[in-house]
Design a protein around this motif. Sequence first.
Motif, PDB file in Angstrom:
ATOM      1  N   GLY A   1       0.904  -1.224   0.059  1.00 16.03           N
ATOM      2  CA  GLY A   1      -0.010  -0.044  -0.009  1.00 16.03           C
ATOM      3  C   GLY A   1       0.699   1.107   0.009  1.00 16.03           C
TER       4      GLY A   1
ATOM      5  N   LYS B   1      -1.256   4.284   2.092  1.00 18.46           N
ATOM      6  CA  LYS B   1      -2.113   3.975   2.804  1.00 18.46           C
ATOM      7  C   LYS B   1      -1.517   3.041   3.879  1.00 18.46           C
TER       8      LYS B   1
ATOM      9  N   SER C   1      -1.988   0.123   5.996  1.00 18.28           N
ATOM     10  CA  SER C   1      -2.897  -1.233   5.752  1.00 18.28           C
ATOM     11  C   SER C   1      -3.225  -1.521   7.142  1.00 18.28           C
TER      12      SER C   1
ATOM     13  N   PHE D   1       1.788  10.594   4.753  1.00 15.18           N
ATOM     14  CA  PHE D   1       0.523   9.922   4.803  1.00 15.18           C
ATOM     15  C   PHE D   1      -0.529  10.847   4.529  1.00 15.18           C
TER      16      PHE D   1
ATOM     17  N   GLN E   1      -5.301  11.279   4.862  1.00 19.26           N
ATOM     18  CA  GLN E   1      -5.901  10.076   5.850  1.00 19.26           C
ATOM     19  C   GLN E   1      -5.648  10.397   7.116  1.00 19.26           C
TER      20      GLN E   1
END
Length: 352
Positions: free
Chosen positions: A24, A81, A83, A102, A105
């Motif tokens: 990811g 992302k 995970s 990151f 998110q």
Amino acid sequence: MITASSDVTNIQTERQSLLQFRKGLTDEANRQSIWTGVECCEWKGVGCDRRNTHVVKLDLRSPLSFMDDNTLNTSNWLEGKVSPSLLNLKHLRYLDLSMNNFSRQNIPEFFGSFKYLEYLNLSYSGFSGVVPPYLGNLSRLKYLDLKHLNRYDIVFLPYDVSLMVKDDLRWVSLLSSLKHLDVSGITIGNHIDWFYLVSVLPFLLTLNLASCDINISPKTLINFTSLDSLNIYGNYISSTIPVWLSNLTDLVNLNLKDNNFHGRIPDSIGNLSSLSSIDLSFNHLSGGIPSSLGDLSSLRVISLCSNQLSGSIPKSIGLLMRLQELFFCYNNLSGSIPGSIGLLTRLQELDL
């Protein structure tokens, strides 16, 4: 009873979980290119318990500085992302994702499920949204760093992020093992008595609340039993210097810079005999410099610049035999410079 075969199965599960996590992510610097082979405990950034070889440490902090001459060094970032496969690392005690990107998110709520976690560092990692109260489940956590870029970080960001906490902050007081807390740059708000909630943490040593838009009530009863570093720089707090500060006799570093503290510097400041550094600059403090500063025999750095202090420099300054940096600039001081300053044989910087 746990058998050897079940241990092998668990370790294989952890290895697959790490590989799923890696899928990811975007890794331009190929930092995880060596995540190959059967033995995941030998992978860079992965640490295992020697006894049962379970993954207990994941250190993916960017290897180079996040900022270089106020310019982002993005080539070493991990992006993508996070995970939920990391949930299979049930023995994790150390997690560091700092200095990465990151963005877009939230901090994953499942981070609150790592019941053995002792160290969590998400500083300068680009997470946005609301800090999840589920972090309050981490009763063994000793180190929590959520430091965020703020208005004092002179750096260009290719993305817009903001991190805040909700009104309900009771989760902080549940972190009963916490020693280090840094939420600098996170919007908390001045309508919350956050100091009271944090002061119940019995082992807290370091508290960084720079640029959080917090407020302080000088009448609030605070009982930090072991605090040695307090940083509330850049909050525009409008108050007199709180009386309870004089009770923090183990305090080594105190930073109240760039607020709206007003009134006199209390004589009780001399009670903080362990102080090595004190910064009260860029406030609205008035009156004279208290002679009790001479009682701070451990002091190495003092800055009272850019206030409205008046009167003369006390002779007791000459008692600070360990002092290396002395800044009294941009005040309304008058009179002569005391000859006792000549006793400061370790002084390297002097600005009057």
